[in-house]
Design a protein around this motif. Structure first.
Motif, PDB file in Angstrom:
ATOM      1  N   VAL A 137       9.391  26.294   8.815  1.00 45.27           N
ATOM      2  CA  VAL A 137       7.971  26.320   8.457  1.00 45.27           C
ATOM      3  C   VAL A 137       7.491  27.755   8.551  1.00 45.27           C
ATOM      4  CG1 VAL A 137       5.648  25.501   9.012  1.00 45.27           C
ATOM      5  CG2 VAL A 137       7.607  23.983   9.369  1.00 45.27           C
ATOM      6  N   ALA A 138       6.730  28.185   7.549  1.00 45.44           N
ATOM      7  CA  ALA A 138       6.136  29.522   7.582  1.00 45.44           C
ATOM      8  C   ALA A 138       4.717  29.448   7.051  1.00 45.44           C
ATOM      9  CB  ALA A 138       6.962  30.508   6.758  1.00 45.44           C
ATOM     10  N   VAL A 139       3.763  29.901   7.851  1.00 48.16           N
ATOM     11  CA  VAL A 139       2.369  29.987   7.441  1.00 48.16           C
ATOM     12  C   VAL A 139       1.955  31.446   7.558  1.00 48.16           C
ATOM     13  CG1 VAL A 139      -0.015  29.299   7.894  1.00 48.16           C
ATOM     14  CG2 VAL A 139       1.845  27.645   8.218  1.00 48.16           C
ATOM     15  N   VAL A 140       1.623  32.060   6.434  1.00 47.80           N
ATOM     16  CA  VAL A 140       1.111  33.432   6.416  1.00 47.80           C
ATOM     17  C   VAL A 140      -0.196  33.376   5.642  1.00 47.80           C
ATOM     18  CG1 VAL A 140       1.560  35.831   5.826  1.00 47.80           C
ATOM     19  CG2 VAL A 140       3.476  34.310   6.398  1.00 47.80           C
ATOM     20  N   ALA A 141      -1.315  33.514   6.358  1.00 45.45           N
ATOM     21  CA  ALA A 141      -2.617  33.312   5.728  1.00 45.45           C
ATOM     22  C   ALA A 141      -3.690  34.015   6.538  1.00 45.45           C
ATOM     23  CB  ALA A 141      -2.934  31.823   5.636  1.00 45.45           C
ATOM     24  N   MET A 142      -4.825  34.281   5.885  1.00 43.12           N
ATOM     25  CA  MET A 142      -5.970  34.796   6.633  1.00 43.12           C
ATOM     26  C   MET A 142      -6.447  33.710   7.602  1.00 43.12           C
ATOM     27  SD  MET A 142      -5.929  37.780   5.484  1.00 43.12           S
ATOM     28  CE  MET A 142      -7.291  38.367   6.520  1.00 43.12           C
ATOM     29  N   ALA A 143      -6.921  34.138   8.754  1.00 40.00           N
ATOM     30  CA  ALA A 143      -7.234  33.198   9.832  1.00 40.00           C
ATOM     31  C   ALA A 143      -8.616  32.578   9.659  1.00 40.00           C
ATOM     32  CB  ALA A 143      -7.126  33.901  11.183  1.00 40.00           C
ATOM     33  N   THR A 144      -8.841  31.976   8.494  1.00 36.07           N
ATOM     34  CA  THR A 144     -10.066  31.200   8.292  1.00 36.07           C
ATOM     35  C   THR A 144      -9.958  29.895   9.073  1.00 36.07           C
ATOM     36  OG1 THR A 144      -9.189  30.066   6.346  1.00 36.07           O
ATOM     37  CG2 THR A 144     -10.320  32.162   5.973  1.00 36.07           C
ATOM     38  N   GLU A 145     -11.073  29.244   9.295  1.00 38.09           N
ATOM     39  CA  GLU A 145     -11.055  28.001  10.069  1.00 38.09           C
ATOM     40  C   GLU A 145     -10.185  26.953   9.388  1.00 38.09           C
ATOM     41  OE1 GLU A 145     -11.200  25.622  13.024  1.00 38.09           O
ATOM     42  OE2 GLU A 145     -12.122  27.613  13.107  1.00 38.09           O
TER      43      GLU A 145
ATOM     44  N   ASN B  45      -7.507  27.470   7.481  1.00 37.97           N
ATOM     45  CA  ASN B  45      -6.098  27.793   7.676  1.00 37.97           C
ATOM     46  C   ASN B  45      -5.670  27.585   9.123  1.00 37.97           C
ATOM     47  OD1 ASN B  45      -5.623  28.434   4.998  1.00 37.97           O
ATOM     48  ND2 ASN B  45      -6.213  30.573   5.268  1.00 37.97           N
ATOM     49  N   LEU B  46      -6.569  27.871  10.063  1.00 38.53           N
ATOM     50  CA  LEU B  46      -6.255  27.600  11.469  1.00 38.53           C
ATOM     51  C   LEU B  46      -6.064  26.104  11.704  1.00 38.53           C
ATOM     52  CD1 LEU B  46      -8.800  30.010  13.213  1.00 38.53           C
ATOM     53  CD2 LEU B  46      -6.321  30.327  13.024  1.00 38.53           C
ATOM     54  N   GLU B  47      -6.914  25.306  11.086  1.00 40.53           N
ATOM     55  CA  GLU B  47      -6.789  23.851  11.224  1.00 40.53           C
ATOM     56  C   GLU B  47      -5.468  23.362  10.645  1.00 40.53           C
ATOM     57  OE1 GLU B  47      -9.108  19.781   9.759  1.00 40.53           O
ATOM     58  OE2 GLU B  47     -10.029  21.753   9.487  1.00 40.53           O
TER      59      GLU B  47
ATOM     60  N   ASP C 280      -8.503  38.333  10.473  1.00 40.85           N
ATOM     61  CA  ASP C 280      -7.157  38.528  10.998  1.00 40.85           C
ATOM     62  C   ASP C 280      -6.130  37.853  10.089  1.00 40.85           C
ATOM     63  OD1 ASP C 280      -8.375  39.724  13.174  1.00 40.85           O
ATOM     64  OD2 ASP C 280      -8.298  37.903  14.406  1.00 40.85           O
ATOM     65  N   LEU C 281      -4.943  38.403  10.055  1.00 37.58           N
ATOM     66  CA  LEU C 281      -3.836  37.775   9.338  1.00 37.58           C
ATOM     67  C   LEU C 281      -3.044  36.926  10.328  1.00 37.58           C
ATOM     68  CD1 LEU C 281      -2.148  37.525   6.713  1.00 37.58           C
ATOM     69  CD2 LEU C 281      -0.764  39.434   7.569  1.00 37.58           C
ATOM     70  N   LEU C 282      -2.933  35.649  10.042  1.00 42.78           N
ATOM     71  CA  LEU C 282      -2.217  34.706  10.904  1.00 42.78           C
ATOM     72  C   LEU C 282      -0.791  34.529  10.387  1.00 42.78           C
ATOM     73  CD1 LEU C 282      -2.027  32.377  13.059  1.00 42.78           C
ATOM     74  CD2 LEU C 282      -2.877  30.857  11.239  1.00 42.78           C
ATOM     75  N   VAL C 283       0.158  34.617  11.303  1.00 38.32           N
ATOM     76  CA  VAL C 283       1.556  34.350  10.986  1.00 38.32           C
ATOM     77  C   VAL C 283       2.077  33.304  11.965  1.00 38.32           C
ATOM     78  CG1 VAL C 283       3.867  35.308  10.735  1.00 38.32           C
ATOM     79  CG2 VAL C 283       1.873  36.704  10.147  1.00 38.32           C
ATOM     80  N   ALA C 284       2.577  32.192  11.445  1.00 40.81           N
ATOM     81  CA  ALA C 284       3.121  31.123  12.281  1.00 40.81           C
ATOM     82  C   ALA C 284       4.453  30.698  11.687  1.00 40.81           C
ATOM     83  CB  ALA C 284       2.152  29.948  12.347  1.00 40.81           C
ATOM     84  N   LEU C 285       5.526  30.867  12.451  1.00 34.92           N
ATOM     85  CA  LEU C 285       6.873  30.583  11.989  1.00 34.92           C
ATOM     86  C   LEU C 285       7.531  29.561  12.909  1.00 34.92           C
ATOM     87  CD1 LEU C 285       7.981  34.298  11.428  1.00 34.92           C
ATOM     88  CD2 LEU C 285       7.072  32.748   9.701  1.00 34.92           C
TER      89      LEU C 285
ATOM     90  N   TYR D  56     -13.076  24.470   0.417  1.00 34.15           N
ATOM     91  CA  TYR D  56     -11.635  24.367   0.634  1.00 34.15           C
ATOM     92  C   TYR D  56     -10.867  25.605   0.193  1.00 34.15           C
ATOM     93  CZ  TYR D  56     -12.671  19.398   1.227  1.00 34.15           C
ATOM     94  OH  TYR D  56     -13.188  18.207   1.667  1.00 34.15           O
ATOM     95  N   THR D  57     -11.494  26.507  -0.540  1.00 35.73           N
ATOM     96  CA  THR D  57     -10.765  27.656  -1.088  1.00 35.73           C
ATOM     97  C   THR D  57     -11.069  28.965  -0.378  1.00 35.73           C
ATOM     98  OG1 THR D  57     -12.476  27.994  -2.788  1.00 35.73           O
ATOM     99  CG2 THR D  57     -10.575  26.631  -3.382  1.00 35.73           C
ATOM    100  N   ARG D  58     -11.974  28.954   0.590  1.00 35.09           N
ATOM    101  CA  ARG D  58     -12.246  30.194   1.318  1.00 35.09           C
ATOM    102  C   ARG D  58     -11.021  30.600   2.128  1.00 35.09           C
ATOM    103  NH1 ARG D  58     -17.376  27.582   2.321  1.00 35.09           N
ATOM    104  NH2 ARG D  58     -19.013  28.556   1.064  1.00 35.09           N
ATOM    105  N   GLY D  59     -10.482  31.782   1.795  1.00 34.74           N
ATOM    106  CA  GLY D  59      -9.344  32.289   2.547  1.00 34.74           C
ATOM    107  C   GLY D  59      -8.017  31.669   2.168  1.00 34.74           C
TER     108      GLY D  59
END
Length: 478
Positions: free
Chosen positions: A33-41, A43-45, A61-66, A363-366
């Protein structure tokens, strides 16, 4: 299995570019699993739903979750991808790319396309207007007060503003934003709706009739706050275009007062206009058929592929479904849409059910639009009630997902729903291959319609338990 989660402060990249990075990292050995996205609410959810434990973060912030047995390679590749995104230098001819909209305009531009975060779009669009350029504002999230100011100034400068939140345009045969490959022809479209314009344009193309231009004006243009300024200008421009013999005006439900003002303008034009204003009793398919009749061209039976693997065509909109489907009574009807106008049209036709437009600003912010990134819709499909009826759109064309069936068709096949109905919006010339996409969804068990209105009627008939029969006609697209 281990997780690696970290933030990069002060790093911004476009959501589409980050989605591509996520996909590239997900395909590496050792990464599941790889999530690379801006840390909007939002994307955090999404990351939390995937089971990641997240630190406190801001939307900038740029969020990276691997996740995987060994994410080392993914972390190394991440740096390479981000460095490539950040690189900016001279172009292939050695010339420094323009750094501002006005400097770009001085190089002989004919049109400006603004696609930046909504809070920055106003300044860039105003610079284009002041430089005397028509401008397409792809960005969403622009306050309506700023939209009104842009269009007032554009009127003074004699240029057209397409947008904000203008997802689709075709100018002189060149597609901008989400654009299908349409044959050239005599119909001009003015559209306060991106996917509405795509539906009408694709139906015309399937009927063998092309378009001259598609001028998107933004979904709020026919609201009371904006007053139809871009709609009026676009209508007058097409009226003066010798290649345009007929205009189709497409919109989500407009403000009644603004719609009446636009009709007064329409009455003064030399070019005939067909209305496709949702909420007035018409639908997009009916409007496309009216345009064909006005040009003296035949109306075909719109293509439909049924879920048993057989090709069907409906006789008309009043007989909407292929045979072989049964119903045991009313079931939950769930609309899972990427196009706002298609969603609104389907909800109006069905008259019941829970419909969600995942292309809405909320749904499209960030993150990338659902016509590019299927993640949110895949999550929604997993939540569909057992024995429910699912109605969804799949929109083809340039800038859209290059193979939407690759991810969505397996999800459709795995659904416990009683029936899945797909409105497939596209042309034979689209890069995704219309017939291949239709076959993939059909083989996954869905019934596929080229007409969103027919798809909505069919889904509603399953929901109510009143399936109609129709004859089966094998063959190719008209």
């Amino acid at each position: 299995m281990s997780d690696a989660v970290f933030l990069r402060k002060g790093v911004y990249h476009d959501s589409v570019a980050l989605m591509r990075v996520s996909r590239a990292l997900s395909g590496l050995p050792g990464t599941e699993v790889a999530v690379v996205a801006m840390a909007t609410e939002l994307n955090l959810e999404l990351a939390r739903d995937l089971g990641f434990t997240l630190p406190a973060a801001d939307p900038g912030d740029l969020l990276v979750a691997l996740r995987g047995p060994d994410t080392t390679t993914a972390e190394q590749e991440l740096d390479r991808h981000l460095a490539a995104l950040s690189s900016a230098g001279p172009g292939p001819d050695g010339e420094q790319p323009p750094l501002t909209t006005r400097s770009a305009a001085r190089r002989g531009a004919d049109l400006a396309l603004v696609s930046v975060p909504g809070e920055h779009a106003f300044a860039e669009a105003m610079d284009a207007i002041e430089a005397g350029l028509p401008v397409m504002v792809f960005s969403d999230g622009v306050p309506v007060e700023q939209e009104r100011l842009l269009k007032e100034r554009a009127d003074e400068r004699g240029v057209l503003v397409m947008g904000p939140d203008c997802g689709t345009a075709v100018v002189g045969g060149v597609g901008l934003g989400f654009a299908n490959v349409l044959r050239p022809g005599p119909v001009g479209l003015v559209a306060a709706s991106g996917t509405g314009a795509q539906q009408v344009g694709c139906l015309l193309d399937l009927a063998g009739t092309g378009v001259s231009h598609v001028l998107g004006v933004g979904g709020r243009d026919l609201s009371a706050a904006v007053g139809g300024r871009s709609t009026v200008r676009a209508l007058r421009m097409l009226d003066e275009d010798p290649a345009t013999e007929l205009i189709v005006l497409v919109s989500k439900p407009p403000d009644p007062g603004v719609a009446e003002q636009v009709r007064q303008v329409v009455a003064s034009l030399r070019t005939p206009v067909v209305e496709a204003l949702l909420g007035s009793g018409a639908d997009l398919t009916t409007a496309a058929e009216a345009a064909l009749r006005a040009l003296g061209r035949p109306v075909p039976a719109w293509p439909c592929w049924d879920g048993s693997g057989r090709r069907t065509k409906t006789a008309d909109d009043g007989d909407p479904g292929p045979s072989g489907l049964t119903s045991a009574g009313s079931r939950a009807l769930v609309g899972v849409y990427s196009g706002g106008t298609l969603c609104a049209e389907a909800a109006l036709i069905a008259g019941t059910g829970a419909f969600t437009d995942y292309g809405d600003d909320a749904y499209t912010r960030g993150r990338a639009h659902p016509m590019i990134d299927p993640t949110l819709r895949l999550e929604a499909l997993r939540r569909v009630p057992r024995d429910g009826v699912v109605l969804m759109d799949v929109v083809l064309g340039h800038a859209a997902d290059p193979d939407p069936a690759a991810t969505l068709a397996p999800a459709v096949a795995a659904l416990p729903a009683a029936a899945v109905v797909v409105a497939l919006i596209g042309t034979e010339a689209d890069p995704q291959d219309l017939r291949r996409q239709a076959a993939a969804f059909r083989d996954a068990g869905a019934t596929v319609f080229a007409s969103n209105a027919q798809a909505a009627r069919h889904a509603a008939s399953i929901h109510s338990g009143s399936i109609h029969s129709t004859s089966i006609h094998p063959g190719d697209l008209p």
